[in-house]
Write an enzyme that holds these catalytic residues in place. Structure first.
Site, PDB file in Angstrom:
ATOM      1  CE  LYS A 228      46.661   9.843 111.798  1.00  0.00           C
ATOM      2  NZ  LYS A 228      47.421  10.871 112.505  1.00  0.00           N
ATOM      3  NE  ARG A 263      45.600  16.240 108.785  1.00  0.00           N
ATOM      4  CZ  ARG A 263      45.755  15.048 108.231  1.00  0.00           C
ATOM      5  NH1 ARG A 263      45.389  13.968 108.878  1.00  0.00           N
ATOM      6  NH2 ARG A 263      46.287  14.947 107.031  1.00  0.00           N
TER       7      ARG A 263
HETATM    8  C1  7PM Z   1      49.351   7.567 105.680  1.00  0.00           C
HETATM    9  C2  7PM Z   1      49.656   7.526 107.029  1.00  0.00           C
HETATM   10  C3  7PM Z   1      48.762   8.646 105.117  1.00  0.00           C
HETATM   11  C4  7PM Z   1      49.373   8.609 107.824  1.00  0.00           C
HETATM   12  C5  7PM Z   1      48.458   9.711 105.907  1.00  0.00           C
HETATM   13  C6  7PM Z   1      48.783   9.681 107.236  1.00  0.00           C
HETATM   14  C7  7PM Z   1      48.271  14.142 110.953  1.00  0.00           C
HETATM   15  C8  7PM Z   1      48.649  15.220 110.159  1.00  0.00           C
HETATM   16  C9  7PM Z   1      48.739  13.394 108.998  1.00  0.00           C
HETATM   17  C10 7PM Z   1      47.927  14.381 112.313  1.00  0.00           C
HETATM   18  C11 7PM Z   1      48.381  16.696 111.898  1.00  0.00           C
HETATM   19  C12 7PM Z   1      46.866  10.753 108.132  1.00  0.00           C
HETATM   20  C13 7PM Z   1      48.388  10.780 108.145  1.00  0.00           C
HETATM   21  N1  7PM Z   1      48.323  13.009 110.203  1.00  0.00           N
HETATM   22  N2  7PM Z   1      48.708  16.485 110.624  1.00  0.00           N
HETATM   23  N3  7PM Z   1      48.939  14.735 108.948  1.00  0.00           N
HETATM   24  N4  7PM Z   1      48.008  15.679 112.739  1.00  0.00           N
HETATM   25  N5  7PM Z   1      48.447  17.926 112.408  1.00  0.00           N
HETATM   26  O1  7PM Z   1      46.332   9.730 108.628  1.00  0.00           O
HETATM   27  O2  7PM Z   1      47.606  13.484 113.104  1.00  0.00           O
HETATM   28  O3  7PM Z   1      46.211  11.629 107.600  1.00  0.00           O
HETATM   29  S1  7PM Z   1      49.040  12.350 107.666  1.00  0.00           S
END
Ligand code: 7PM
Length: 283
Positions: A228, A263
């Site tokens: 992130k 994750r």
């Molecule tokens: C763009 C920005 C693409 C952010 C994807 C994302 C989480 C999640 C995501 C989390 C849980 C990513 C995010 N983030 N589910 N789904 N916790 N439980 O970086 O932090 O994967 S999507």
């Protein structure tokens, strides 16, 4: 070294049980069209499944299948399209001995996914869509309740907190109460601070520093900070590849404070870090 021993609990995932007294890696499997060359097509599906199997070989015990782009400013994906992306991959993975979560906010998507062999509902919107709470209660499946404010499109303006950790705890408690009131069993609830969702870089770091405070809510904690943007800020690096080590460190610091699930994109590196941590704890 201060240890936060994980309580003895088992998460019931259909016929599979996850022993939450030790940390688990949830491998991220994006099935949006931009992630595998032909999302939805046969080729795209085969590539996605192959990537999942590699993550399992590298040490993932859960595969998180996501067909909606939750990028800030992302458009909402039609339910049918999301189902067409997610279900064929879930059907394939269900042939393997792995826990499957689905990253969706849509009751229709999770119902189809559970029928196809998935086990866990991972909802970045914390069961706020119409019928979401009721559907989760009826399905009687584990649910991940993540903290966010607003929608991925609007969340970047919603980062005004009195105290980020205390506010996240209070807002998670509200969603937990809603879940319990809807008939969702406490043993099926996991919580997630929602790194990067309606939080600026400083707030994400504060939340990581104080993550142990979320143990007071009494539910297993998932930490998701893989690659992130705030990791990039912290390590003064621009590219996603340059965020890998920072992500592993952030996840390990989460585990040290009591998280039982991380994750992650980079499963092998994360698995090495956890093995090192476990070796130290057992010395
Ligand atoms: C763009 C920005 C693409 C952010 C994807 C994302 C989480 C999640 C995501 C989390 C849980 C990513 C995010 N983030 N589910 N789904 N916790 N439980 O970086 O932090 O994967 S999507």
């Amino acid at each position: 070294m201060q240890l936060m021993p994980l309580p003895k609990r088992v998460l019931h995932c259909g016929p599979l049980g996850l022993d939450l007294s030790k940390p688990h890696i949830m491998g991220i499997l994006n099935v949006t069209p931009d992630s595998f060359s032909d999302g939805g097509s046969h080729n795209g599906k085969e590539q996605a499944v192959a990537h999942a199997l590699q993550m399992i070989a590298d040490g993932a015990s859960i595969i998180d299948v996501g067909g909606e782009s939750t990028r800030p400013g992302a458009s909402m994906v039609a339910v049918q399209e999301e189902i067409q992306r997610v279900i064929p991959v879930v059907e394939q993975l269900a042939q393997h001995n792995v826990v499957i979560s689905v990253d969706t906010s849509q009751p229709e998507v999770i119902k189809a996914a559970i029928e196809a062999g998935a086990h866990i509902w991972n909802d970045v919107r914390a069961l706020t869509r119409p019928l979401a709470l009721q559907t989760a209660a009826e399905l009687n499946i584990p649910v991940i309740i993540m903290h966010m404010r607003g929608e991925p499109t609007t969340m970047n303006n919603l980062d005004q907190y009195n105290d980020v950790t205390l506010d996240v705890i209070a807002e998670l408690q509200q969603r937990i109460d809603a879940a319990i009131n809807a008939g969702i069993k406490a043993e099926n609830i996991l919580i997630d601070p929602g790194f990067g969702f309606a939080k600026n870089a400083e707030q994400n770091l504060k939340l990581l520093q104080q993550l142990h405070q979320l143990n007071g809510l009494g539910y297993p904690i998932l930490s998701g900070l893989s690659r992130k943007r705030f990791i990039g800020h912290a390590v003064h690096a621009g590219t996603v590849q340059d965020r890998i080590i920072g992500s592993v460190v952030g996840h390990l610091l989460s585990i040290q404070q009591g998280a039982c699930m991380v994750r992650a994109h980079d499963v092998k590196a994360m698995h090495d870090a956890i093995q090192m941590w476990q070796a130290m704890n057992q010395a």
